[in-house]
Each structure stands twice: as structure tokens, then as C-alpha cells.
Design a protein around this motif. Structure first.
Motif, mmCIF file in Angstrom:
data_model
loop_
_atom_site.group_PDB
_atom_site.id
_atom_site.type_symbol
_atom_site.label_atom_id
_atom_site.label_comp_id
_atom_site.label_asym_id
_atom_site.label_seq_id
_atom_site.Cartn_x
_atom_site.Cartn_y
_atom_site.Cartn_z
ATOM 1 N N PHE A 121 -24.462 54.759 15.622
ATOM 2 C CA PHE A 121 -23.643 53.679 15.090
ATOM 3 C C PHE A 121 -22.222 54.178 14.878
ATOM 4 C CE2 PHE A 121 -25.937 55.864 11.785
ATOM 5 C CZ PHE A 121 -24.957 56.195 10.857
ATOM 6 N N LEU A 122 -21.305 53.216 14.789
ATOM 7 C CA LEU A 122 -19.916 53.554 14.515
ATOM 8 C C LEU A 122 -19.772 53.914 13.048
ATOM 9 C CD1 LEU A 122 -17.779 50.986 16.514
ATOM 10 C CD2 LEU A 122 -17.673 53.480 16.670
ATOM 11 N N ASP A 123 -19.134 55.041 12.806
ATOM 12 C CA ASP A 123 -18.833 55.503 11.456
ATOM 13 C C ASP A 123 -17.321 55.727 11.447
ATOM 14 O OD1 ASP A 123 -18.934 56.491 8.905
ATOM 15 O OD2 ASP A 123 -19.824 58.422 9.455
ATOM 16 N N GLY A 124 -16.593 54.700 11.067
ATOM 17 C CA GLY A 124 -15.142 54.747 11.208
ATOM 18 C C GLY A 124 -14.777 54.561 12.670
ATOM 19 N N GLU A 125 -14.131 55.541 13.251
ATOM 20 C CA GLU A 125 -13.732 55.480 14.655
ATOM 21 C C GLU A 125 -14.617 56.324 15.573
ATOM 22 O OE1 GLU A 125 -11.244 53.668 16.245
ATOM 23 O OE2 GLU A 125 -11.276 52.584 14.340
ATOM 24 N N THR A 126 -15.620 56.987 15.011
ATOM 25 C CA THR A 126 -16.485 57.849 15.818
ATOM 26 C C THR A 126 -17.929 57.374 15.746
ATOM 27 O OG1 THR A 126 -16.854 59.378 13.990
ATOM 28 C CG2 THR A 126 -15.012 59.873 15.452
ATOM 29 N N PHE A 127 -18.699 57.762 16.747
ATOM 30 C CA PHE A 127 -20.117 57.439 16.765
ATOM 31 C C PHE A 127 -20.896 58.544 16.072
ATOM 32 C CE2 PHE A 127 -18.554 54.913 20.295
ATOM 33 C CZ PHE A 127 -19.189 53.699 20.067
ATOM 34 N N ARG A 128 -21.867 58.156 15.291
ATOM 35 C CA ARG A 128 -22.737 59.099 14.590
ATOM 36 C C ARG A 128 -24.184 58.767 14.945
ATOM 37 N NH1 ARG A 128 -22.904 58.733 8.334
ATOM 38 N NH2 ARG A 128 -25.147 58.891 8.290
ATOM 39 N N THR A 129 -25.009 59.771 15.135
ATOM 40 C CA THR A 129 -26.418 59.558 15.465
ATOM 41 C C THR A 129 -27.294 60.144 14.373
ATOM 42 O OG1 THR A 129 -25.973 59.628 17.834
ATOM 43 C CG2 THR A 129 -28.245 60.028 17.156
ATOM 44 N N GLU A 130 -28.257 59.334 13.928
ATOM 45 C CA GLU A 130 -29.289 59.818 13.023
ATOM 46 C C GLU A 130 -30.575 59.850 13.831
ATOM 47 O OE1 GLU A 130 -29.498 58.286 9.059
ATOM 48 O OE2 GLU A 130 -27.316 58.098 8.913
ATOM 49 N N LYS A 131 -31.052 61.061 14.081
ATOM 50 C CA LYS A 131 -32.209 61.273 14.950
ATOM 51 C C LYS A 131 -33.522 61.074 14.221
ATOM 52 C CE LYS A 131 -30.339 63.975 18.615
ATOM 53 N NZ LYS A 131 -30.626 63.058 19.662
ATOM 54 N N ALA A 132 -34.502 60.599 14.974
ATOM 55 C CA ALA A 132 -35.869 60.514 14.462
ATOM 56 C C ALA A 132 -36.431 61.925 14.358
ATOM 57 C CB ALA A 132 -36.724 59.670 15.407
ATOM 58 N N SER A 133 -37.366 62.135 13.468
ATOM 59 C CA SER A 133 -37.963 63.467 13.341
ATOM 60 C C SER A 133 -38.914 63.732 14.506
ATOM 61 C CB SER A 133 -38.669 63.612 11.988
ATOM 62 O OG SER A 133 -39.710 62.681 11.884
ATOM 63 N N ASP A 134 -39.292 64.984 14.662
ATOM 64 C CA ASP A 134 -40.089 65.407 15.816
ATOM 65 C C ASP A 134 -41.478 64.780 15.879
ATOM 66 O OD1 ASP A 134 -38.011 66.983 16.692
ATOM 67 O OD2 ASP A 134 -38.780 68.806 15.761
ATOM 68 N N GLU A 135 -42.146 64.609 14.729
ATOM 69 C CA GLU A 135 -43.532 64.123 14.752
ATOM 70 C C GLU A 135 -43.660 62.703 15.295
ATOM 71 O OE1 GLU A 135 -46.974 62.152 12.964
ATOM 72 O OE2 GLU A 135 -45.567 62.764 11.412
ATOM 73 N N PRO A 136 -42.899 61.717 14.784
ATOM 74 C CA PRO A 136 -43.039 60.380 15.374
ATOM 75 C C PRO A 136 -42.543 60.325 16.823
ATOM 76 C CG PRO A 136 -41.427 60.345 13.585
ATOM 77 C CD PRO A 136 -42.049 61.702 13.606
ATOM 78 N N ARG A 137 -41.544 61.127 17.144
ATOM 79 C CA ARG A 137 -41.048 61.160 18.522
ATOM 80 C C ARG A 137 -42.136 61.684 19.465
ATOM 81 N NH1 ARG A 137 -35.944 60.945 20.148
ATOM 82 N NH2 ARG A 137 -35.083 61.767 18.232
ATOM 83 N N ALA A 138 -42.829 62.742 19.062
ATOM 84 C CA ALA A 138 -43.902 63.305 19.895
ATOM 85 C C ALA A 138 -45.048 62.303 20.049
ATOM 86 C CB ALA A 138 -44.407 64.608 19.287
ATOM 87 N N ARG A 139 -45.371 61.622 18.965
ATOM 88 C CA ARG A 139 -46.440 60.617 19.007
ATOM 89 C C ARG A 139 -46.077 59.480 19.971
ATOM 90 N NH1 ARG A 139 -46.704 59.899 13.670
ATOM 91 N NH2 ARG A 139 -45.319 58.112 13.723
ATOM 92 N N SER A 140 -44.835 59.018 19.899
ATOM 93 C CA SER A 140 -44.390 57.949 20.783
ATOM 94 C C SER A 140 -44.278 58.406 22.222
ATOM 95 C CB SER A 140 -43.049 57.397 20.305
ATOM 96 O OG SER A 140 -43.205 56.730 19.070
ATOM 97 N N ARG A 141 -43.795 59.624 22.439
ATOM 98 C CA ARG A 141 -43.684 60.145 23.813
ATOM 99 C C ARG A 141 -45.048 60.190 24.496
ATOM 100 N NH1 ARG A 141 -39.518 65.159 22.992
ATOM 101 N NH2 ARG A 141 -37.617 63.903 22.899
ATOM 102 N N ALA A 142 -46.090 60.491 23.737
ATOM 103 C CA ALA A 142 -47.439 60.518 24.316
ATOM 104 C C ALA A 142 -47.812 59.141 24.836
ATOM 105 C CB ALA A 142 -48.442 61.010 23.277
ATOM 106 N N ILE A 143 -47.393 58.113 24.137
ATOM 107 C CA ILE A 143 -47.678 56.735 24.570
ATOM 108 C C ILE A 143 -46.806 56.356 25.759
ATOM 109 C CG2 ILE A 143 -47.551 54.300 23.875
ATOM 110 C CD1 ILE A 143 -48.143 55.329 20.988
ATOM 111 N N TRP A 144 -45.509 56.730 25.716
ATOM 112 C CA TRP A 144 -44.568 56.358 26.774
ATOM 113 C C TRP A 144 -44.766 57.175 28.043
ATOM 114 C CZ3 TRP A 144 -40.174 57.438 22.898
ATOM 115 C CH2 TRP A 144 -40.131 56.425 21.947
ATOM 116 N N GLY A 145 -45.400 58.317 27.916
ATOM 117 C CA GLY A 145 -45.541 59.199 29.073
ATOM 118 C C GLY A 145 -44.388 60.173 29.212
ATOM 119 N N GLY A 146 -43.613 60.359 28.134
ATOM 120 C CA GLY A 146 -42.444 61.240 28.164
ATOM 121 C C GLY A 146 -42.763 62.642 27.720
#
Length: 146
Positions: A121-146
């Protein structure tokens, strides 16, 4: 006045189309600002429709869905589209990202992160990213095939 007429702006274009164009332009700007030269950004056609931005290179596959608002309904829409694109992508989905005009409410950020989806998202004039933690990402990747 008809609904269709009410949705057209003074230039005759639908407000939705001009909003979609603005979202795509924001996604493109975010991609260009964040991308090293060895990464490639494009819109990817999938069986369920095009992505707003698809970034590949150096082992990375990121699908970005841009929305015009950080309100709950738009966060849910981004979540659904990212999940749909992830399953139908010709490449395994590794880093799905919701791109919003500002930081969403904590509950909406938590919703995205529950499914392993990052939020940029935009935070002032720059983009900032808040990343998901590893556990839900790994769980979802297993479903997506990633």
C-alpha cells in the motif's frame, strides 16, 4: 437518469473503467518502483481473466491485484481474485499480493495474511509491503501448487 448514465463521467467513460485504469496504472507504477532490472512485469491472461500485474524472474512469481479502496469489500474482492488467479496461473503462485491505496484495517490485513497474501500500500509517497508469515503462506502454496 439511468444507472448507466449516472455511472458515466463527464468524458463519457464509465467511472468503473476509469477506476480500473487508475488501479492498473498504480499497479504498473508499484511494479516499476519495486522491481530490479532482472525481473519482468506484465499482465497475465488466465482462464478466469487477466491479472493486474504478474512479476517473474529470479525464482519469483508474484501476482498483484490492485484495488481502488482499502475498505473491507475491496480487500475481500482482492483476496478472491488472487486465490482464483493462483489456482489458474500457468506458473505456480508463490507471492500473491493485494495492492491498496492505503493500509487496510488490521482485521482486513489479518484476513489477507491468513491466506498467505502480502499487502502492499501507499505510505505517503512510497509503497510499503506487509508480508504474510511463512506458515500460512506455506499452507496456501500447497493448495496453489507453488
Amino acid at each position: 437518469m439511468s444507472r448507466a448514465a449516472a455511472e458515466r463521467g463527464s468524458n463519457g467513460l464509465s467511472r468503473r473503467r476509469s477506476t480500473d485504469t487508475a488501479c492498473a496504472a498504480t499497479a504498473d507504477r508499484a511494479g516499476r518502483e519495486r522491481l530490479p532490472a532482472d525481473l519482468h512485469a506484465q499482465r497475465l491472461a488466465t482462464p478466469v481473466g487477466p491479472t493486474d500485474l504478474h512479476v517473474t524472474g529470479d525464482g519469483r512469481v508474484e501476482t498483484i491485484e490492485a484495488k481502488r479502496s482499502s475498505e473491507h469489500a475491496f480487500v475481500r474482492q482482492a483476496l478472491g481474485q488472487l486465490l482464483d488467479h493462483a489456482v489458474h496461473s500457468p506458473e505456480p503462485a508463490i507471492d500473491p499480493t493485494a495492492l491498496l491505496p492505503d493500509r487496510p484495517k488490521d482485521r482486513d490485513l489479518h484476513l489477507l495474511h491468513t491466506y498467505g497474501i502480502d499487502c502492499t500500500f501507499l505510505d505517503g509517497e512510497t509503497f510499503r509491503t506487509e508480508k504474510a508469515s511463512d506458515e500460512p503462506r506455506a499452507r496456501s502454496r500447497a493448495i496453489w501448487g507453488g
